[in-house]
Design an enzyme around this catalytic site. Sequence first.
Site, PDB file in Angstrom:
ATOM      1  CG  HIS A  72      -1.979  -0.843   1.228  1.00 46.89           C
ATOM      2  ND1 HIS A  72      -2.987  -1.171   2.059  1.00 46.89           N
ATOM      3  CD2 HIS A  72      -2.414  -1.901   0.326  1.00 46.89           C
ATOM      4  CE1 HIS A  72      -3.832  -1.688   1.683  1.00 46.89           C
ATOM      5  NE2 HIS A  72      -3.541  -2.560   0.642  1.00 46.89           N
ATOM      6  CE1 TYR A 200      -5.161   3.156  11.937  1.00 43.18           C
ATOM      7  CE2 TYR A 200      -4.501   3.846   9.803  1.00 43.18           C
ATOM      8  CZ  TYR A 200      -4.341   2.994  10.894  1.00 43.18           C
ATOM      9  OH  TYR A 200      -3.151   2.165  10.718  1.00 43.18           O
ATOM     10  N   PRO A 292      -3.003   0.081  19.173  1.00 41.04           N
ATOM     11  CG  PRO A 292      -4.827  -1.121  18.819  1.00 41.04           C
ATOM     12  CD  PRO A 292      -3.972  -0.492  20.048  1.00 41.04           C
ATOM     13  CE  LYS A 296       4.569   3.471  13.263  1.00 42.13           C
ATOM     14  NZ  LYS A 296       5.163   3.087  11.695  1.00 42.13           N
ATOM     15  CE1 TYR A 383      -0.602   3.808   9.578  1.00 42.85           C
ATOM     16  CE2 TYR A 383       0.422   2.938   7.355  1.00 42.85           C
ATOM     17  CZ  TYR A 383      -0.597   2.963   8.528  1.00 42.85           C
ATOM     18  OH  TYR A 383      -1.531   2.050   8.552  1.00 42.85           O
TER      19      TYR A 383
HETATM   20  C1  PHB Z   1      -5.165  -4.627  11.393  1.00 37.98           C
HETATM   21  O1  PHB Z   1      -5.300  -4.977   9.941  1.00 37.98           O
HETATM   22  O2  PHB Z   1      -5.540  -5.451  12.121  1.00 37.98           O
HETATM   23  C2  PHB Z   1      -4.589  -3.213  11.860  1.00 37.98           C
HETATM   24  C3  PHB Z   1      -4.485  -2.391  10.879  1.00 37.98           C
HETATM   25  C4  PHB Z   1      -3.890  -1.062  11.065  1.00 37.98           C
HETATM   26  C5  PHB Z   1      -3.869  -0.893  12.333  1.00 37.98           C
HETATM   27  C6  PHB Z   1      -4.300  -1.679  13.426  1.00 37.98           C
HETATM   28  C7  PHB Z   1      -4.469  -2.895  13.138  1.00 37.98           C
HETATM   29  O3  PHB Z   1      -3.364   0.511  12.900  1.00 37.98           O
END
Ligand code: PHB
Length: 393
Positions: A72, A200, A292, A296, A383
């Site tokens: 990505h 997000y 989460p 990271k 990121y």
């Molecule tokens: C996930 O795909 O489980 C996932 C992706 C991004 C995050 C946290 C979890 O920031």
Amino acid sequence: MRTQVAIIGGGPAGLLLSQLLSLQGVDCVVLERRSRAYVEGRIRAGVLEQGTADLLTQANVDERMKREGLVHDGFGLAFDGRSERIHLKKFAGGSVIVYGQTELTKDLNDARLAAGGKIIFEAECVSIDDFDTAAPEVVYKHEGETRTIQCDFVAGCDGYHGVARKSAPQNAIREFERIYPFGWLGVLSETPPATEEVTYANHSRGFALCSMRSLTRSRYYIQVPSDDDVGAWSDDAFWDELRRRLPNAIAERMVTGPSIEKSIAPLRSFVAEPLRFGALFLAGDAAHIVPPTGAKGLNLAAADVRVLARGLIAHYLEGESDLLDRYSDVCLDRIWKAERFSWWLTTVTHRFGEDEFGHRIQLAELDYVTGSDAGQTTVAENYIGLPFEGPFA
Ligand code: PHB
Ligand code: APR
């Protein structure tokens, strides 16, 4: 039993360390409290930084990740009914790879066992002794018996609840913690993802996240009170709430289906300092936890392991202990920056009580970082993972 490095914990940190050490001829044994099936059944985050992917290449465990992982070049930030994108490639010159930690753990176990690596499953470490001497001992229980490993070094890769950090002398360790007043309710489903990239979402009803494991498997999360009961969430209730928190364009594309997994995880920021106590080193979740948001956790564990593996290899192959001596400082520098980023992304995307002023500030901040080149750059470079320098590059 005698080995050079006793590794407590067979999660991604311990397994990756054992793979990197073994490739250079450093002898090690992994003790894992749970069964292999249990460890490989845990559903965790799934976004790898390029530096983590490169480390997996060095460790010879990148074959399936390269085949199945999704590269990505950006990620989404949704707020105020809008859907914006952070351009990772354009602003930070890099990308991330979406590949489940569960799959990575399987790949690591396969590689270790195929190479005759020593992983003892259902072996619980009960104490780590004499790590302030040149002859540490690890005591563990396996098949009803108490056994001992003599070693030169102990790597505490046994997660937040493990025995390694608790073994550090109380007057030598400091702990820093922030607990957030909410958790994430996560659902895995065999449905095509609603978004092409991880997205997000900040919504006045609470945070939501659209992620994926493949083009046919989705992973979604919504912010819930930390004391919520997962059993009280039907699949339909989850999908309804998720839909409400997403911009219309995404909600309309969402395909729902039965959940394969559903669980609630608390959010916490935690750092222990230092990471070394004589011959005992802490790595991964044993040393730090991030919320989460930003994914990271695994990347930070891999970064610790990169430094620890290089230090141990330099010690055994070159008789050089400088890298090991710098382990704690080098890792903590990166850890605090990742803590900051995870805390920041959590802070600007989640609902904190009825704070309307705070909500407006979040929207202004998201508008600013997505609308300015400088804002995009600072988010993007964090990121994709901050660069490694010097001997750790
Ligand atoms: C996930 O795909 O489980 C996932 C992706 C991004 C995050 C946290 C979890 O920031
Ligand atoms: N003896 C042996 N093994 C133990 C003990 C013990 N006393 N205590 C815990 N363990 C094992 C656990 O069963 C677990 O498999 O240590 C392992 C630690 O693994 P993780 O919790 O996955 O931690 P780590 O390898 O540091 O991985 C970090 O995993 O938790 C996520 O968000 C985190 O993605 C990050 C990554």
